[in-house]
Design an enzyme around this catalytic site. Structure first.
Site, short mmCIF file in Angstrom:
data_model
loop_
_atom_site.label_atom_id
_atom_site.label_comp_id
_atom_site.label_asym_id
_atom_site.label_seq_id
_atom_site.Cartn_x
_atom_site.Cartn_y
_atom_site.Cartn_z
N ASP A 151 3.70 -5.45 -7.00
CA ASP A 151 5.15 -5.30 -6.81
C ASP A 151 5.89 -6.64 -6.75
O ASP A 151 7.05 -6.74 -7.19
CB ASP A 151 5.44 -4.52 -5.52
CG ASP A 151 5.19 -3.02 -5.67
OD1 ASP A 151 5.30 -2.50 -6.79
OD2 ASP A 151 4.88 -2.38 -4.66
N ASP A 156 3.12 5.10 -6.92
CA ASP A 156 3.58 4.75 -8.27
C ASP A 156 2.50 3.98 -9.03
O ASP A 156 2.53 3.93 -10.26
CB ASP A 156 4.90 3.98 -8.26
CG ASP A 156 4.94 2.84 -7.29
OD1 ASP A 156 4.32 2.93 -6.23
OD2 ASP A 156 5.60 1.83 -7.59
N HIS A 214 4.60 -5.61 -0.65
CA HIS A 214 5.46 -5.24 0.45
C HIS A 214 4.80 -4.24 1.41
O HIS A 214 5.46 -3.75 2.33
CB HIS A 214 6.77 -4.61 -0.10
CG HIS A 214 6.56 -3.26 -0.76
ND1 HIS A 214 7.19 -2.13 -0.32
CD2 HIS A 214 5.79 -2.87 -1.78
CE1 HIS A 214 6.83 -1.10 -1.07
NE2 HIS A 214 5.98 -1.53 -1.96
N HIS A 226 11.39 5.62 -4.54
CA HIS A 226 11.24 5.85 -3.09
C HIS A 226 12.08 7.08 -2.72
O HIS A 226 12.98 6.99 -1.87
CB HIS A 226 11.70 4.63 -2.26
CG HIS A 226 10.71 3.50 -2.26
ND1 HIS A 226 11.04 2.21 -1.91
CD2 HIS A 226 9.39 3.46 -2.54
CE1 HIS A 226 9.98 1.43 -2.00
NE2 HIS A 226 8.95 2.17 -2.37
N HIS A 250 5.94 -3.70 -12.14
CA HIS A 250 7.18 -3.09 -12.61
C HIS A 250 7.96 -4.10 -13.44
O HIS A 250 8.08 -5.27 -13.05
CB HIS A 250 8.11 -2.69 -11.44
CG HIS A 250 7.53 -1.69 -10.51
ND1 HIS A 250 7.34 -0.37 -10.83
CD2 HIS A 250 7.13 -1.80 -9.22
CE1 HIS A 250 6.84 0.28 -9.80
NE2 HIS A 250 6.70 -0.56 -8.80
N GLU A 283 0.36 2.32 -3.08
CA GLU A 283 1.52 3.20 -3.20
C GLU A 283 1.41 4.02 -4.49
O GLU A 283 0.88 3.58 -5.51
CB GLU A 283 2.83 2.39 -3.16
CG GLU A 283 4.04 3.31 -2.92
CD GLU A 283 5.30 2.58 -2.48
OE1 GLU A 283 5.34 1.33 -2.52
OE2 GLU A 283 6.27 3.27 -2.09
N HIS A 319 -2.65 -2.17 -4.88
CA HIS A 319 -1.71 -1.59 -3.89
C HIS A 319 -1.87 -0.08 -3.95
O HIS A 319 -2.09 0.48 -5.03
CB HIS A 319 -0.30 -2.03 -4.33
CG HIS A 319 0.85 -1.49 -3.57
ND1 HIS A 319 0.86 -1.22 -2.23
CD2 HIS A 319 2.14 -1.22 -4.00
CE1 HIS A 319 2.06 -0.78 -1.87
NE2 HIS A 319 2.84 -0.77 -2.92
N TYR A 339 15.79 -5.89 -6.52
CA TYR A 339 14.45 -5.52 -6.03
C TYR A 339 14.09 -6.36 -4.80
O TYR A 339 13.61 -5.84 -3.79
CB TYR A 339 13.44 -5.77 -7.15
CG TYR A 339 12.08 -5.15 -6.93
CD1 TYR A 339 11.80 -3.87 -7.36
CD2 TYR A 339 11.06 -5.87 -6.30
CE1 TYR A 339 10.55 -3.29 -7.16
CE2 TYR A 339 9.82 -5.31 -6.11
CZ TYR A 339 9.57 -4.02 -6.54
OH TYR A 339 8.33 -3.47 -6.35
FE1 FEO Z 1 5.00 -0.49 -3.59
FE2 FEO Z 1 5.56 -0.26 -6.91
O1 FEO Z 1 4.94 0.31 -5.25
#
Ligand code: FEO
Length: 395
Positions: free
Chosen positions: A166, A83, A147, A23, A227, A81, A79, A194
């Site tokens: 996530d 990554d 999230h 982030h 992750h 995002e 998701h 996390y």
């Molecule tokens: Fe919300 Fe691992 O990205």
């Protein structure tokens, strides 16, 4: 190269031992991380998520070496995002018509980032499913605000794997992939960090979602997050932990955080710490200088605490900017049912403690009396106030 998770399900992500922040620089990474993507090769070939853009060439090369890209029947984007979606544009250049299954909000996040409204989106919601052959189905479960508003999980029947994205993940590199191979102490440290730093603001939704997942009574053999370690040994342990963490979590711990100009406020912090230990030997005490310690680590300790003490000297009729920025982050994390006390030295105007109190109340803390507002450096009389402050935090 792909690595088998179970039967025809493979991991095909990126383990990044060198990643230092996430982030931007908002989340510190101490033990590496990974972006986990998954390849399912049943009658249908399915890719679940991708990896971050800097690794897209490596990712697509790996994918190509395992499967003819034209044979990918569809992509699931749990998701949007970057990554997890960062390699999507490069992949879609090669297979532009491939359907992308995702939530309606993920269409917004993916389109907003990559500007390809023409991609073949298939919008799904909780309970929707796709047959992938050999008697197996993918069932989608929206994970709104876990999230992001676009988040979802995908459940593979037959193999009983929950691809949770996530949720249930950690920024933690595990070369062997699985939780039973990981350093358990680090695994839980990273899972809790996390949760505290990313998921805690959404704890009421986490609680509801865990109840919803438990009510579905799905057999879950593996939880495969996007992750960190894949939970195959007792996978439900992380769901149970999330349930516990989502409900005003606290341990018998008090965290003291401060910054200091000429060490007076620092001396108060340490006196408060020693008084807590004297009055309540079973209470764990952690003391951090906000300017020197990692802010994510401090927040993890706040998450574990029943109370905090926060100190700043007054400077320019304000608190130190390090403490001001830290308070912004504290508010964002929406901690609940925690007490706080304030302290700080001043030379002239002395607004610091009042400002700390207001900011902590805005952040949802119950700020107790007394405060320690100390003109110049602490005297014995001022240090004695640390006892009553410690008592108020302990009980
Ligand atoms: Fe919300 Fe691992 O990205």
């Amino acid at each position: 190269m792909k690595r088998q998770i179970k039967n025809n399900v493979y991991w095909i992500g990126k383990i990044d031992w060198e990643l230092e922040t996430f982030h931007g620089a908002d989340y510190s990474i101490d033990n590496g991380s990974s972006q986990n993507a998954y390849l399912i090769q049943e009658e249908k070939t399915v890719l679940i998520d991708t990896v971050w853009k800097p690794h897209s060439t490596e990712f697509i090369d790996n994918l190509k070496s395992e499967v003819d890209l034209e044979k990918i029947d569809f992509i699931v984007m749990n998701h949007g995002e970057i990554d997890h979606s960062g390699s999507l544009p490069a992949l879609m250049e090669k297979i532009p018509d491939t359907p992308i299954y995702c939530t309606a909000n993920a269409v917004k996040s993916l389109t907003g980032q990559f500007h390809h409204p023409e991609w073949n989106y298939k919008v799904v919601k909780t309970g929707d499913s796709i047959d992938i052959g050999n008697g197996k189905k993918l069932v989608f479960v929206e994970m709104r605000m876990l999230h992001w508003p676009d988040s979802m999980a995908t459940y593979l029947t037959g193999d009983n794997i929950l691809f949770s994205n996530d949720a249930f993940g950690q920024h933690f590199a595990v070369e062997e992939l699985f939780n039973d191979k990981a350093d358990t102490c680090l695994l839980w440290t990273e899972a809790q960090k996390y949760y505290a730093n990313i998921l805690n603001p959404f704890s009421p939704l986490v609680k509801k979602k865990v109840e919803e997942i438990q009510a579905l009574n799905l057999p879950i053999d593996i939880i495969a997050p996007s992750h960190g370690a894949i939970w195959r040994d007792n996978p439900l342990q992380i769901i149970e932990k999330y349930y516990e963490w989502s409900q005003d979590y606290q341990e018998n711990q008090i965290t003291i955080a401060y910054d200091t100009m000429w060490e007076g406020t620092m001396q108060l912090a340490h006196k408060i710490g020693s008084e807590i230990t004297r009055l309540s030997p079973d209470t764990k005490v952690k003391i951090f200088n906000i300017s020197k310690a990692d802010k994510n680590d401090i927040m993890t300790e706040v998450f574990k605490s029943k109370a905090i003490a926060l100190g700043s000297p007054t400077v320019g009729q304000n608190i130190l900017s390090s403490v001001g920025g830290w308070l912004d982050f504290l508010k964002e994390l929406k901690f609940t049912k925690k007490k706080a006390a304030v302290f700080g030295c001043y030379g002239w105007s002395g607004e610091g403690t009042k400002l700390l109190r207001g900011r902590l109340e805005e952040a949802g803390f119950e700020v107790v009396e007394p405060e320690i507002r100390c003109n110049w450096n602490p005297t014995e009389e001022v240090f004695q106030k640390a006892e009553t402050l410690a008592e108020a935090l302990c009980h």
